[in-house]
Design a protein around this motif. Structure first.
Motif, short mmCIF file in Angstrom:
data_model
loop_
_atom_site.label_atom_id
_atom_site.label_comp_id
_atom_site.label_asym_id
_atom_site.label_seq_id
_atom_site.Cartn_x
_atom_site.Cartn_y
_atom_site.Cartn_z
N UNK A 1 -33.26 36.75 -11.07
CA UNK A 1 -33.11 37.13 -12.47
C UNK A 1 -32.57 35.99 -13.31
N UNK A 2 -31.52 35.32 -12.81
CA UNK A 2 -30.95 34.19 -13.55
C UNK A 2 -31.95 33.05 -13.68
N UNK A 3 -32.71 32.82 -12.62
CA UNK A 3 -33.71 31.75 -12.65
C UNK A 3 -34.75 32.01 -13.73
N UNK A 4 -35.25 33.23 -13.80
CA UNK A 4 -36.29 33.54 -14.79
C UNK A 4 -35.76 33.52 -16.21
N UNK A 5 -34.49 33.90 -16.40
CA UNK A 5 -33.91 33.80 -17.74
C UNK A 5 -33.80 32.33 -18.15
N UNK A 6 -33.43 31.47 -17.20
CA UNK A 6 -33.34 30.05 -17.50
C UNK A 6 -34.71 29.45 -17.81
N UNK A 7 -35.73 29.86 -17.07
CA UNK A 7 -37.08 29.35 -17.31
C UNK A 7 -37.60 29.82 -18.67
N UNK A 8 -37.35 31.08 -19.00
CA UNK A 8 -37.79 31.58 -20.31
C UNK A 8 -37.10 30.83 -21.45
N UNK B 1 -40.43 17.61 -15.12
CA UNK B 1 -39.19 16.84 -15.20
C UNK B 1 -38.24 17.45 -16.23
N UNK B 2 -38.81 17.91 -17.36
CA UNK B 2 -37.99 18.60 -18.36
C UNK B 2 -37.37 19.86 -17.76
N UNK B 3 -38.18 20.63 -17.04
CA UNK B 3 -37.69 21.87 -16.44
C UNK B 3 -36.63 21.58 -15.38
N UNK B 4 -36.84 20.51 -14.64
CA UNK B 4 -35.85 20.12 -13.64
C UNK B 4 -34.50 19.82 -14.30
N UNK B 5 -34.52 19.08 -15.39
CA UNK B 5 -33.26 18.76 -16.08
C UNK B 5 -32.57 20.03 -16.55
N UNK B 6 -33.35 20.98 -17.07
CA UNK B 6 -32.76 22.22 -17.56
C UNK B 6 -32.11 23.02 -16.43
N UNK B 7 -32.81 23.14 -15.30
CA UNK B 7 -32.27 23.91 -14.18
C UNK B 7 -31.09 23.18 -13.55
N UNK B 8 -31.18 21.86 -13.46
CA UNK B 8 -30.09 21.08 -12.86
C UNK B 8 -28.80 21.26 -13.67
N UNK B 9 -28.93 21.28 -14.99
CA UNK B 9 -27.76 21.45 -15.84
C UNK B 9 -27.27 22.90 -15.83
N UNK B 10 -28.19 23.85 -15.89
CA UNK B 10 -27.82 25.27 -15.96
C UNK B 10 -27.11 25.74 -14.69
#
Length: 286
Positions: free
Chosen positions: A212-219, A260-269
């Motif tokens: 759930x947290x992963x999909x909220x971060x991706x959205x 790479x953009x998505x990786x940065x977002x998930x790495x930070x989140x």
């Protein structure tokens, strides 16, 4: 590290809408963090290992390794249990000195394959060499996070220190933003920073993100910066850890720049730190 791997269309992933349940049987995880100390001959691996053992006043156990003549050392530390891999090869410096560098390299490669985190020891007075880069490339290929140790820092003239740090960032750029610890294994300067850095890297390497947290971060990432060409990630799930590996169900193929953009977002989140992150993209469906 970033990879986009194809997933067979018929592959089912637990948690995917419409997918059947998938049994995920795993062996109990070893609570000890497996750490390999690697580096060129004469960079101070033996001295650093002995300093870590003595400075932590750890309970030490010698355990048979998985390869012939290998010996692992289990330490009880304030950061939790840490298992240093193939310390027989580290302790017996004479074998490296009397034998060939090839033998030392083989032991390093075997240790890297067994490690959760790799401690790459570099001689600060020489900077990152070609052989250091080769070892780093092998670490990257194994998918393990790495902590870079600049040993003999006290011998490096002050005016040369920015140049050496720039060299690490430049020549090891393919590893991403890795922690760099400046130490003197001989005097103990900075050695106390190594175990916390290893534990942080190991925690991120083993981390699992709830779906759930992963999909909220991706959205949120897509709303802030939509993928080019109208591509849309419909669903995401963490397929595995060690390293964190995410399967993305997308309407179209996602370009490497967007991953790479998505990786940065998930790495930070999710505070993934320096651990490699792998993406598997499944295209098609609804």
């Amino acid at each position: 590290m970033l990879a986009q791997l194809p997933v067979a269309p018929e592959a089912a992933v637990a948690g995917e809408p419409g997918a059947g349940a998938v049994a995920d049987e795993e062996e109990p995880a070893d609570p000890a963090l497996a750490v390999a100390i690697v580096g060129r001959p004469n960079v101070g691996k033996s001295t650093l290992f002995n300093r870590l053992v003595g400075e932590e006043r750890a309970v030490v156990h010698d355990l048979p390794g998985t390869t012939r003549d290998a010996l692992d050392t289990l330490l009880a530390t304030p950061e939790g249990p840490i298992r240093f891999i193939d310390t027989a090869g580290i302790r017996r410096r004479s074998r490296h000195e009397e034998g060939s560098e090839f033998y030392a390299m083989v032991r390093s490669l075997q240790a890297i394959d067994r490690a959760d985190v790799v401690l790459l020891v570099v001689d600060a007075t020489e900077g990152v060499s070609h052989q250091d880069q080769r070892l780093a490339e092998r670490i990257g290929a194994a998918g393990s996070p790495v902590v870079v140790v600049l040993n003999k820092w006290e011998l490096l003239p002050t005016e040369r220190r920015p140049e050496v740090l720039d060299g690490v960032a430049d020549r090891l750029a393919f590893l991403g933003e890795v922690p760099v610890v400046k130490v003197s294994a001989r005097t103990g300067l900075g050695v106390h920073k190594i175990l916390p850095a290893l534990r942080q890297a190991g925690d991120a390497y083993r981390q699992r993100v709830p779906t759930g947290e992963l999909n909220r971060a991706v959205r949120a990432a897509q709303e802030a910066h939509p993928a080019p060409g109208g591509a849309r990630i419909r669903y995401a799930v963490q397929a595995t850890a060690e390293p964190p590996t995410f399967t993305l169900f997308a309407s179209r193929r996602l370009p490497p720049t967007y991953l790479r953009y998505l990786e940065r977002q998930l790495r930070q989140r999710f505070a993934l730190g320096p651990t490699p992150v792998v993406f598997r993209v499944r295209v098609g469906g609804r």
